[in-house]
Design a protein around this motif. Sequence first.
Motif, PDB file in Angstrom:
ATOM      1  N   UNK A  16       0.866  -1.287   0.382  1.00  0.00           N
ATOM      2  CA  UNK A  16      -0.143   0.475  -0.233  1.00  0.00           C
ATOM      3  C   UNK A  16       0.962   1.211   0.405  1.00  0.00           C
ATOM      4  N   UNK A  17       2.017   1.426   0.550  1.00  0.00           N
ATOM      5  CA  UNK A  17       3.548   2.579   0.287  1.00  0.00           C
ATOM      6  C   UNK A  17       3.381   2.819  -0.975  1.00  0.00           C
ATOM      7  N   UNK A  18       3.847   1.566  -1.559  1.00  0.00           N
ATOM      8  CA  UNK A  18       4.471   1.198  -3.308  1.00  0.00           C
ATOM      9  C   UNK A  18       2.886   2.256  -3.776  1.00  0.00           C
ATOM     10  N   UNK A  19       2.210   1.671  -4.002  1.00  0.00           N
ATOM     11  CA  UNK A  19       1.113   2.358  -4.738  1.00  0.00           C
ATOM     12  C   UNK A  19       0.775   3.498  -3.990  1.00  0.00           C
ATOM     13  N   UNK A  20       0.710   3.958  -2.880  1.00  0.00           N
ATOM     14  CA  UNK A  20       0.738   5.304  -2.669  1.00  0.00           C
ATOM     15  C   UNK A  20       1.858   6.995  -3.630  1.00  0.00           C
ATOM     16  N   UNK A  21       2.720   5.657  -3.383  1.00  0.00           N
ATOM     17  CA  UNK A  21       3.879   6.096  -4.085  1.00  0.00           C
ATOM     18  C   UNK A  21       3.506   6.404  -6.557  1.00  0.00           C
ATOM     19  N   UNK A  22       2.806   5.732  -6.235  1.00  0.00           N
ATOM     20  CA  UNK A  22       1.973   5.637  -8.167  1.00  0.00           C
ATOM     21  C   UNK A  22       3.396   4.571  -8.555  1.00  0.00           C
ATOM     22  N   UNK A  23       3.235   3.324  -7.698  1.00  0.00           N
ATOM     23  CA  UNK A  23       4.415   2.152  -8.074  1.00  0.00           C
ATOM     24  C   UNK A  23       3.104   1.439  -9.036  1.00  0.00           C
ATOM     25  N   UNK A  24       1.571   1.124  -8.236  1.00  0.00           N
ATOM     26  CA  UNK A  24       1.142   0.385  -9.134  1.00  0.00           C
ATOM     27  C   UNK A  24       0.556  -1.109  -9.119  1.00  0.00           C
ATOM     28  N   UNK A  25       1.283  -1.958  -7.620  1.00  0.00           N
ATOM     29  CA  UNK A  25       1.838  -3.506  -7.954  1.00  0.00           C
ATOM     30  C   UNK A  25       0.561  -3.898  -8.333  1.00  0.00           C
ATOM     31  N   UNK A  26       0.920  -5.240  -8.943  1.00  0.00           N
ATOM     32  CA  UNK A  26      -0.314  -5.835  -9.871  1.00  0.00           C
ATOM     33  C   UNK A  26      -0.957  -6.912  -7.912  1.00  0.00           C
ATOM     34  N   UNK A  27      -2.236  -7.299  -8.377  1.00  0.00           N
ATOM     35  CA  UNK A  27      -2.906  -7.615  -7.169  1.00  0.00           C
ATOM     36  C   UNK A  27      -1.773  -8.728  -6.685  1.00  0.00           C
ATOM     37  N   UNK A  28      -1.354  -9.739  -7.429  1.00  0.00           N
ATOM     38  CA  UNK A  28      -0.847 -11.187  -7.070  1.00  0.00           C
ATOM     39  C   UNK A  28      -0.073 -10.839  -6.752  1.00  0.00           C
ATOM     40  N   UNK A  29       1.039  -9.711  -7.401  1.00  0.00           N
ATOM     41  CA  UNK A  29       2.620  -9.649  -7.704  1.00  0.00           C
ATOM     42  C   UNK A  29       3.865 -10.250  -6.344  1.00  0.00           C
ATOM     43  N   UNK A  30       3.178 -10.127  -5.082  1.00  0.00           N
ATOM     44  CA  UNK A  30       3.909 -10.889  -4.063  1.00  0.00           C
ATOM     45  C   UNK A  30       3.490 -12.107  -3.802  1.00  0.00           C
ATOM     46  N   UNK A  31       2.416 -12.284  -4.149  1.00  0.00           N
ATOM     47  CA  UNK A  31       2.217 -13.769  -3.672  1.00  0.00           C
ATOM     48  C   UNK A  31       3.303 -14.639  -4.018  1.00  0.00           C
ATOM     49  N   UNK A  32       3.240 -14.488  -5.706  1.00  0.00           N
ATOM     50  CA  UNK A  32       4.326 -15.142  -6.612  1.00  0.00           C
ATOM     51  C   UNK A  32       5.615 -14.559  -6.174  1.00  0.00           C
TER      52      UNK A  32
END
Length: 306
Positions: A42-58
Motif C-alpha cells: 500500500x505504501x508503494x502504490x501510494x507512491x504510484x508504483x501500481x503493484x499488481x494484485x498478486x505480485x507479492x504472492x508469486x
Amino acid sequence: MTVPGETPQPHTAAGPGPAPSPGPGGITVGVATAQEWQQITSWANHEGWDIGHHDFAVFHATDPGGFFVGRLDGRPVAALSVVNYSDDYAFMGNYLVDPAHRGKGYGLATWEVAIGHAGSRVIGLDGMPVQEANYKKFGFVSQYRTIRYAGPLTGRPAATAPPGTELLTPHHLDAVAAYDRTYFPTPRRAFLERWLTAPGHTAHVRFQGGRLTGYGVIRPSPGGHRIGPLYADTPRDAEALFDALTAPLAPGAPLCLDAPEPQQAAASLAASRGLAHQFHTVRMYRGPAPAAGPERAFALTELAMG
C-alpha cells in the motif's frame, strides 16, 4: 524498484533474519509476514508504483525469506526486498520508509540486514535516479534506463487476437521457460508457472513457422492493467502479442508497462497504443552484468522484483 526513504551508507552486511541487536531508535529488522507486506504494498502504490494484485504472492513463493521490514514497537516503518532467484542472482526492490519516520536511520538499518540475504550473488535493481550515486557507493553500476509507459489504451486494431498468437496453455510451459532464459539472467521455470497462472493473469504466446517467437502476460493492478513480461524476437511479434493481450480491454482502459530504454521499438509500440513516458528508473547491478539480455525486452516482469 528501489524507492529509498533514506540514503544508504557503506557497511558490512549482516546475515539474513532479525538484526542481532536493536538498530537506531530501537528498530529491529526481520523477515516480513504476508500481512505486513500488504502494508508495504500500500505504501508503494501510494507512491504510484501500481503493484499488481498478486505480485507479492508469486514472488514470495520464489524466496519467502527475501522480504524484510524494520519494526518500531512491533509496527513496520521500513522495508526492502532481496529476492534470491538462484545461487548466483538476486533482485532488490521495495526500499521504502514510512514518511512519518524518514530521516531517523530506519531505512539504513533495514538495508544493512536485508542486503546480506543476497550473499555473494549478483544483485540487480531498478533505482530512482536521485539515488543512483548512493547505490554506486555500494558497488552498483548503472547499465541503462527503464521507462514506465502509461496511459489510456488507444490505437488498437479490432479487439481480436492477431493471427499467430494464442492463449498460453500448460503444454507451452517448457518452451516458454526456455525462451524466457534468453532474456532473464537465470532459469525461473517454477516462478513462471506461478506467474503465468496467477489469478487474473492472462498469457499469450506467438509462433511463426512452428517456432516460439515471443510471449507476454497482462495482469490487473490498482491503476488498471499492467503488461509484463513482454519478450519477443521482433517489433512485429511484440505488437501482435500486445494486441492479443489487450484485446479484451475496453478502449481507453488504463494500462502501463516498464520497458528498457535500449529497446527503442518498445517506445514506438507504447506510443502507438496511447501510452506516454511517465517516469524512469536506472537498472544497476552489483557484480557482473548478466549475459542474458533484459535490455532487449519490450516489457519487464516487475520493477521491484525483476
